[in-house]
Design a protein around this motif. Structure first.
Motif, mmCIF file in Angstrom:
data_model
loop_
_atom_site.group_PDB
_atom_site.id
_atom_site.type_symbol
_atom_site.label_atom_id
_atom_site.label_comp_id
_atom_site.label_asym_id
_atom_site.label_seq_id
_atom_site.Cartn_x
_atom_site.Cartn_y
_atom_site.Cartn_z
ATOM 1 N N ARG A 267 -47.698 -68.858 52.608
ATOM 2 C CA ARG A 267 -46.644 -67.691 52.036
ATOM 3 C C ARG A 267 -47.364 -66.553 52.084
ATOM 4 O O ARG A 267 -46.798 -65.469 52.606
ATOM 5 N N ARG A 268 -48.617 -66.131 51.715
ATOM 6 C CA ARG A 268 -49.420 -65.379 51.697
ATOM 7 C C ARG A 268 -49.707 -64.800 53.309
ATOM 8 O O ARG A 268 -49.602 -63.516 53.480
ATOM 9 N N TYR A 269 -50.073 -65.731 54.163
ATOM 10 C CA TYR A 269 -50.258 -65.481 55.575
ATOM 11 C C TYR A 269 -49.175 -64.881 56.184
ATOM 12 O O TYR A 269 -49.152 -63.779 56.782
ATOM 13 N N ASP A 270 -47.954 -65.637 55.941
ATOM 14 C CA ASP A 270 -46.785 -64.918 56.491
ATOM 15 C C ASP A 270 -46.283 -63.409 56.104
ATOM 16 O O ASP A 270 -46.100 -62.633 57.010
ATOM 17 N N GLU A 271 -46.712 -63.467 54.740
ATOM 18 C CA GLU A 271 -46.542 -61.899 54.084
ATOM 19 C C GLU A 271 -47.434 -60.866 54.629
ATOM 20 O O GLU A 271 -46.937 -59.767 55.260
ATOM 21 N N LEU A 272 -48.651 -61.462 54.878
ATOM 22 C CA LEU A 272 -49.534 -60.290 55.408
ATOM 23 C C LEU A 272 -49.320 -60.305 56.896
ATOM 24 O O LEU A 272 -49.609 -58.848 57.351
ATOM 25 N N LYS A 273 -49.073 -61.097 57.568
ATOM 26 C CA LYS A 273 -48.860 -61.026 58.950
ATOM 27 C C LYS A 273 -47.725 -60.177 59.069
ATOM 28 O O LYS A 273 -47.599 -59.146 60.070
ATOM 29 N N ALA A 274 -46.572 -60.108 58.574
ATOM 30 C CA ALA A 274 -45.630 -59.366 58.693
ATOM 31 C C ALA A 274 -45.709 -57.924 58.193
ATOM 32 O O ALA A 274 -45.036 -56.997 58.944
ATOM 33 N N LYS A 275 -46.728 -57.646 57.530
ATOM 34 C CA LYS A 275 -47.239 -56.336 57.169
ATOM 35 C C LYS A 275 -48.138 -55.708 58.264
ATOM 36 O O LYS A 275 -48.887 -54.745 58.432
#
Ligand code: DC
Length: 334
Positions: A267-275
């Motif tokens: 979840r954090r990976y997806d969130e950071l990647k999106a940013k």
């Protein structure tokens, strides 16, 4: 545009009582909602049929509420209704959560509007901040992201060039800390030394530093004091690590949100990647586990499930499922 409700009662039908009650009610509504008179577009009153000596709208005009369109109407006589009651609906040009105000005997009309706090604790990536935001929006109350406050402390220490965080070097920073939490358009903004650092504190390197600095007593004492003050003033949802166990042990609703570390890392990976951040998934999982360990093992107010907190494992749940589970638990207790 928001609709804000309020009501109050008077002891007897006299113009003086109506004037005083209307003024008190409108002033409380303005103050609680940070509203200027200019932001109120219209103020609609209704009153029970036993009030006939003065229009509440006239009392409002006399109290200086002249900008908004004012309107009064008489309610039908309903058996068993609360007597001598004045109700108001304000339409106002404002964003963010609203506080409805029920004064004097009218407070009994809306037991559901009693001030309450929801504590959402859990490790990083458990989904608690997403749930907290949605829950606060659904109840029209404030959301306080306490992690952002520890992140701001870490950012301050990093900006000051501190390499190691210990009581001796961090305490002076805490003594002179200029940290404010503001709300604009319903969103939390973290203001450090006058600068909006809401984005900067999300940088991956700040996460670990926040976990480290949050273990210090001088940091926690300062943050917890701020958090308790904010929560004392209004209903809110707070998410963090120690809300149910330490910050607000009396919170009306407590949940401990968790998930497997691989799910949280993803979840954090997806969130950071999106940013736009470039991160490695395996490293992120290691870091999350390290942070769990840090946050749970520190001596003072560690990450811990309060005994009376409802455990929610979100590993295999969608946000909607988590939200409706929590909402159901809240409704069962109201
Ligand atoms: O929730 P978050 O990842 O933004 O929090 C950053 C760090 O701050 C977290 O690793 C531990 C700390 N924290 C804490 O100790 N107590 C809280 N109530 C919230 C966060």
């Amino acid at each position: 545009m928001k609709a804000i409700r309020g009501a109050t009662t008077i002891r007897q039908d006299s113009p003086e009582e109506i004037r005083a009650a209307v003024k008190e009610l409108l002033c409380a509504l303005s103050e609680k909602n940070g509203l200027s008179e200019q932001e109120m577009i219209c103020i609609l009153f209704s009153n029970t049929a036993d009030i006939r000596s003065l229009y509440p709208a006239k009392a409002a005009r006399e109290a200086g509420f002249t900008h908004a369109a004012l309107y009064s109407s008489l309610e039908p006589e309903i058996e068993g209704a609360l007597p001598l009651c004045i109700r108001v609906l304000i339409l106002a040009e404002t964003e963010g959560p609203v506080s409805h105000v029920y004064l004097r005997g009218a407070a009994n009309l809306r037991k559901d509007l009693k001030k309450f706090s929801v504590a959402l604790d859990g490790p990083a990536g458990s989904g608690k901040s997403t749930v907290a935001k949605l829950l606060a929006a659904a109840h029209n109350i404030l959301y306080l992201d306490t992690g952002a406050m520890y992140r701001a402390c870490a950012l301050k220490a990093m900006k000051e060039g501190l390499k190691q965080f210990d009581e001796k070097s961090v305490r002076p920073l805490m003594d002179s800390l200029d940290l404010r939490i503001e709300y604009r358009d319903g969103k939390q903004h973290t203001i450090l030394d006058g600068e909006d650092v809401s984005e900067a504190i999300r940088r991956p390197e700040v996460s670990m530093a926040a976990s480290d600095i949050s273990a210090l007593r001088c940091v926690r004492e300062k943050m917890v004091e701020m958090q308790r003050k904010i929560a004392a003033e209004q209903s809110c949802v707070l998410d963090g690590r120690d809300i149910g166990s330490f910050v607000l042990p009396q919170a009306e609703f407590k949940f401990f949100i968790t998930a497997r570390s691989d799910v949280r890392a993803r979840r954090r990976y997806d969130e950071l990647k999106a940013k736009g951040f470039v991160v490695d998934l395996a490293n992120l999982q290691k870091e999350i586990e390290q942070r769990d360990e840090n946050d749970s093992r520190r001596e003072f107010a560690p990450l811990r499930r309060a005994e009376d907190a409802v455990l929610v494992d979100t590993s295999d749940m969608t946000i909607d499922e988590v939200l409706s589970f929590i909402e159901k638990k809240i409704q069962e207790k109201v």
